[in-house]
Design an enzyme around this catalytic site. Structure first.
Site, PDB file in Angstrom:
ATOM      1  CG  HIS A 156      -1.671  -1.216   1.488  1.00 50.45           C
ATOM      2  ND1 HIS A 156      -2.965  -1.414   1.060  1.00 50.45           N
ATOM      3  CD2 HIS A 156      -1.299  -2.361   2.112  1.00 50.45           C
ATOM      4  CE1 HIS A 156      -3.366  -2.627   1.431  1.00 50.45           C
ATOM      5  NE2 HIS A 156      -2.370  -3.222   2.061  1.00 50.45           N
ATOM      6  CB  SER A 278      12.028  22.274 -16.254  1.00 48.71           C
ATOM      7  OG  SER A 278      11.242  23.451 -16.319  1.00 48.71           O
ATOM      8  CE  LYS A 284      10.368  20.160 -12.273  1.00 43.84           C
ATOM      9  NZ  LYS A 284       9.701  19.150 -11.493  1.00 43.84           N
ATOM     10  CD  GLU A 291       7.729  11.873 -15.664  1.00 47.52           C
ATOM     11  OE1 GLU A 291       7.296  12.608 -16.576  1.00 47.52           O
ATOM     12  OE2 GLU A 291       8.396  12.304 -14.709  1.00 47.52           O
TER      13      GLU A 291
END
Ligand code: ARG
Length: 470
Positions: A156, A278, A284, A291
């Site tokens: 979880h 970024s 970043k 992803e």
């Protein structure tokens, strides 16, 4: 070029555009495979006296040239041509006259496209399986190195029990080995020659289907000629479905790495070379590749679903609907090859932060261990559970190495039993090695040289120099 079915009328422009669709672009991928299958067909026709020997020799020579030119991306297909089969026959007729007009004896584009697709898929699947095995091997290597790297295990997403980074790495290796069993089933179904099924019902000629299958290095023929057509889109769905299983595993592994590499977690560091920046936020470094592994899992699943959707409810025999499973199949194959290349780099270069993982071991991680300590002292489990729940947070943390050593049963963090996945890996390696050898030997016998049927490596129809996707 004239259409193969030309009978003195011209097709409405909108209808033609619609029915050809993107097939004339996608078929660029199938030219070498179509030429190879045609050589086997021609040899068989000659052996059955259905083609003169000198015509067969001339056809074979031209087909070899087409295979080479196709693999180098030098054969063009226009929308009016419809597909690679039309271009192939037109080139043969243009160069050889009468012999070219005889090459379609005993076949139909329906079995021709199936044969080309199966040969193309066979090579692509061997490559994909080989790359998956390399990834499995690297995961197991790293798992061995990290077998004592303790970390919290989660359920979880909450802290659960003691784990190791080695257990985590090896778990994906074993999942990929499972996925490969699905792929193997699809590969077996794919590895049967469809030629001789013609439009769907065979032809009234004594074709030697077994000879063609043998020449093309197939395991055998697919027996029932009608079943050949029924299996076309169905098989594409099985292949894409098995590829989706691999993609799903890669996507889930990527998801964990995204979490593990969060600054607040920090179990893993991804070198900058693997992260994009970024355009606005100077600090970043984003895990974009991870992803996209996550999103591609859904795309591949979608392509599998497209294949299954197209064949659902189709009447028996060939239907043009089947053309529409070509693109999702080709996309799934191309995407998996890209994904595996990236996953391999990620797995090779990720940097486990052993100190951070160790620091993350808190009392919660060992709460269950405390209960089991009591069990070993003779306390019934439910009572031990209650006592540990009451005082786990006040206990001294155990030595993680000792806690790990207490996990002795097979496949647990203390006993990864890597021999088991290594053995499965070796079995698959042997199978892929044999498969590749058979595939390449067949191509060499037919083409006189080693050539890859996959030719151009860009994903299907993505080459903007040809035509922007519409
Ligand atoms: N492009 C077609 C396909 O992929 C080739 C077969 C065409 N056959 C036909 N009967 N119209 O299915």
């Amino acid at each position: 070029m004239a259409k193969l079915w030309e009978k003195g009328y011209s097709l409405d422009e909108a209808v033609e555009r619609f029915t050809v669709g993107r097939d004339y672009i996608l078929d660029l991928n199938l030219i070498p495979a179509d030429a190879v299958a045609s050589i086997a067909h021609v040899r068989m026709l000659a052996s059955r006296g259905l083609l003169e020997d000198d015509q067969a020799r001339a056809l074979e020579e031209e087909l070899r040239r087409i295979a080479r030119e196709g693999a180098a991306g030098r054969v063009k297909i226009s929308r009016e041509d419809e597909d690679c089969h039309t271009v192939l026959e037109a080139l043969l007729t243009e160069r050889l006259g009468d012999a070219g007009k005889r090459v379609h004896t005993g076949r139909s584009r329906n079995d021709q496209v199936t044969a080309a697709t199966r040969l193309y898929s066979r090579e692509a699947l061997l490559a994909i399986t080989g790359d998956t095995l390399t990834l499995v091997e690297r995961l197991l290597d790293r798992a061995r190195q990290e077998r004592a790297t303790v970390m919290p295990g989660r359920t979880h997403l909450q802290i659960a029990m003691l784990s190791t980074f080695g257990l985590w790495l090896a778990s994906w290796a074993e999942q990929l080995l499972d996925d490969l069993e699905l792929l193997q089933a699809a590969e077996r179904l794919n590895d049967r020659s469809p030629l001789g099924s013609a439009a769907s019902y065979g032809v009234p000629l004594p074709l030697d289907r077994e000879m063609v299958a043998d020449l093309l290095g197939f395991q055998g023929i697919q027996n029932n000629v009608l079943a050949v057509q029924h299996s076309r889109g169905t098989l594409d769905g099985h292949i894409a479905g098995a590829l989706a299983a691999i993609a799903a595993t890669l996507g889930r592994m990527a998801q964990d790495l995204i979490l593990f590499s969060l600054p607040e977690v920090g179990y893993v560091r991804l070198p900058s070379a693997l992260c994009s920046g970024s355009s606005i936020m100077p600090q970043k470094q984003n895990p974009d590749a991870l992803e996209l592994l996550r999103s591609r899992a859904s795309l591949v699943e979608g392509w599998a679903s497209q294949c299954r959707g197209v064949v659902r409810g189709l009447p028996s025999g060939y239907n043009r609907d089947l053309q529409d499973t070509k693109e999702p199949l080709l996309r799934a194959l191309a995407t998996l090859r890209e994904e595996l290349a990236v996953a391999l780099v990620l797995v090779d270069r990720l940097e486990p932060q052993r100190e951070r993982m160790l620091e993350a071991l808190n009392a919660e991680v060992f709460a269950t261990d405390y209960a089991y300590q009591l069990v070993l002292e003779g306390v019934p489990f439910r009572e031990a559970y209650q006592r540990a729940a009451g005082d786990y947070s006040q206990r001294d943390l155990p030595d993680p190495g000792e806690a790990l050593a207490r996990r002795t049963s097979t496949g647990t963090p203390g006993n990864l039993n890597l021999e088991d996945p290594l053995q499965r890996l070796a079995g698959h390696r042997k199978r892929v090695g044999d498969g590749f050898a058979r595939h390449q030997q067949a191509l060499k016998n037919l083409l006189g040289e080693e050539i890859s049927l996959l030719g151009r490596q860009d994903p299907p129809g993505e080459d903007s120099s040809r035509e922007a996707p519409r």
